[in-house]
Scaffold this motif. Structure first.
Motif, short mmCIF file in Angstrom:
data_model
loop_
_atom_site.label_atom_id
_atom_site.label_comp_id
_atom_site.label_asym_id
_atom_site.label_seq_id
_atom_site.Cartn_x
_atom_site.Cartn_y
_atom_site.Cartn_z
N ALA A 2 0.75 -1.21 -0.13
CA ALA A 2 -0.09 0.02 0.02
C ALA A 2 0.97 1.35 0.01
O ALA A 2 0.24 2.19 -0.71
CB ALA A 2 -0.96 0.05 1.33
N PHE A 5 1.95 1.95 -3.43
CA PHE A 5 0.83 2.43 -4.47
C PHE A 5 0.80 3.98 -3.80
O PHE A 5 0.49 4.78 -4.95
CB PHE A 5 -0.28 1.61 -3.82
CG PHE A 5 -0.42 0.10 -4.57
CD1 PHE A 5 0.38 -0.02 -5.44
CD2 PHE A 5 -1.52 -0.60 -4.00
CE1 PHE A 5 0.39 -1.54 -6.02
CE2 PHE A 5 -1.60 -1.94 -4.70
CZ PHE A 5 -0.59 -2.55 -5.54
N GLU A 46 -4.19 -3.86 -9.23
CA GLU A 46 -4.25 -3.48 -7.63
C GLU A 46 -3.97 -1.69 -7.83
O GLU A 46 -4.65 -1.11 -6.95
CB GLU A 46 -3.33 -4.14 -6.63
CG GLU A 46 -3.83 -5.53 -6.62
CD GLU A 46 -5.23 -5.88 -5.89
OE1 GLU A 46 -5.63 -4.90 -5.24
OE2 GLU A 46 -5.84 -6.93 -6.31
N TYR A 50 -6.64 0.94 -6.37
CA TYR A 50 -6.26 1.79 -5.19
C TYR A 50 -6.49 3.24 -5.80
O TYR A 50 -7.02 3.98 -5.03
CB TYR A 50 -4.60 1.79 -4.93
CG TYR A 50 -4.07 2.75 -3.98
CD1 TYR A 50 -4.25 2.59 -2.45
CD2 TYR A 50 -3.57 3.85 -4.36
CE1 TYR A 50 -4.09 3.19 -1.52
CE2 TYR A 50 -3.10 4.98 -3.44
CZ TYR A 50 -3.32 4.48 -2.04
OH TYR A 50 -3.06 5.56 -1.00
N SER A 53 -10.02 3.98 -5.73
CA SER A 53 -10.62 3.91 -3.89
C SER A 53 -10.09 5.50 -3.55
O SER A 53 -10.85 5.89 -2.66
CB SER A 53 -9.48 3.07 -3.02
OG SER A 53 -8.54 3.52 -2.90
N LYS A 54 -9.36 6.00 -4.15
CA LYS A 54 -9.26 7.59 -3.77
C LYS A 54 -9.87 8.66 -4.62
O LYS A 54 -9.75 9.70 -4.58
CB LYS A 54 -7.69 7.84 -4.05
CG LYS A 54 -6.91 7.04 -3.28
CD LYS A 54 -6.83 7.06 -1.57
CE LYS A 54 -6.11 6.35 -0.78
NZ LYS A 54 -6.53 6.61 0.75
#
Length: 311
Positions: A2, A5, A46, A50, A53-54
């Motif tokens: 994470a 990312f 992925e 990510y 998701s933002k």
């Protein structure tokens, strides 16, 4: 993964923006971007998730075998605002001064004696909005800090500022108590304190006060329309005192108006409020804004509009 990312997200968003060309909301494969960084196809997928998701990327066209992404409207607004800040001479100048002062603070604590100023260009500290600062910008920052007695060191005729330098006690205080914000440090002795009851504000906001107290409330659902309206009006009142570059000042006031209009409509959209919250706080936290007023308005915006869930 994470953490990696998070570091890759801004470069990816800019890369997608550049690849999309004349159609900034077109979807593109991110595999060339991730492939250059040695990432697997699964990691590419992925990374897109990510970004989604933002709220910056839409990965609906993405599959495990072909990681594709396009900018969301929020991602496009964020990217365009970033490019405007990047091209602002005032913002770049402020960023170079702060970056150099903080970098020299670290060198002082590393025990490095009179480090070469140009050394900052080899570090991540020399980046502003994803773009590397130039030697000219760093030299001018050094000259400015030297004129303010925040650094000192030997000079040469071919440069405006010191070529080697160490931070002074003034510079140390600026970094340790004001996070390298030189304008705020210089206003540290301004007289008078102001109590800031923004939620009840009907007059002008004091721009030069040092200390602030704030009161703000939100309802249990997370959105208090009346508080959002008061916030928007406070932001517009404060805009002239922030002394923003013309394009950012326009964006700031227009976004505040959008906030008020949305809240006044009776059924505010959390997704829109979240997007505009990000724009306002991004401007207030940019190097172009110095001093306590920007910080207190950013904090107040976060109080009235906390991390809202998407619609």
């Amino acid at each position: 993964m994470a953490v990696e990312f998070a570091k890759l997200l801004d470069p990816l968003v800019e890369w997608v923006y550049e690849q999309a060309g004349d159609n900034p909301l077109a979807d593109v494969s991110v595999l060339p971007f991730t492939g250059e960084r040695g990432m697997t196809d699964n990691q590419a997928y992925e990374l897109v998730r990510y970004g989604a998701s933002k709220g910056l990327l839409d990965g609906n066209q993405s599959t495990m075998g072909d990681a594709r992404a396009e900018l969301t409207s929020y991602g496009l607004e964020t990217m365009e605002a970033r490019l405007r800040r990047r091209s602002s001479p005032a913002a770049r100048s402020a960023a170079a001064r702060r970056a150099l002062l903080v970098w020299l603070w670290h060198r002082q604590h590393d025990g490095t004696h009179l480090p070469v100023i140009d050394g900052i260009l080899e570090t991540d500290d020399a980046f502003f909005e994803g773009d590397r600062l130039t030697i000219t910008e760093i030299d001018r920052a050094a000259a400015y800090l030297d004129s303010k007695a925040m650094i000192k060191g030997p000079k040469v005729d071919s440069r405006e500022g010191p070529v080697r330098a160490k931070i002074t006690s003034e510079g140390l205080d600026c970094v340790e108590h004001y996070d390298g914000d030189i304008s705020a440090y210089e206003r540290r002795n301004s007289s008078g304190n102001t109590t800031f009851h923004i939620g009840e504000n009907t007059g002008n906001i004091a721009a030069n006060s040092r200390d602030f107290n704030m009161r703000a409330t939100t309802n249990k659902d997370g959105i208090d329309a009346a508080a959002v309206i008061m916030l928007a009006r406070a932001l517009r009142q404060a805009a002239p005192a922030l002394e923003l570059p013309e394009d950012e000042a326009l964006e700031f006031t227009q976004t505040a108006t959008r906030l008020e209009d949305e809240a006044a409509g009776g059924s505010p959209d959390p997704a829109r409020l979240q997007r505009w919250r990000g724009t306002i706080i991004g401007i207030l936290n940019s190097p172009a804004v110095s001093g306590a007023l920007g910080s207190v308005l950013a904090a107040y915006t976060g109080m009235v509009l906390p991390g809202l869930p998407p619609a």
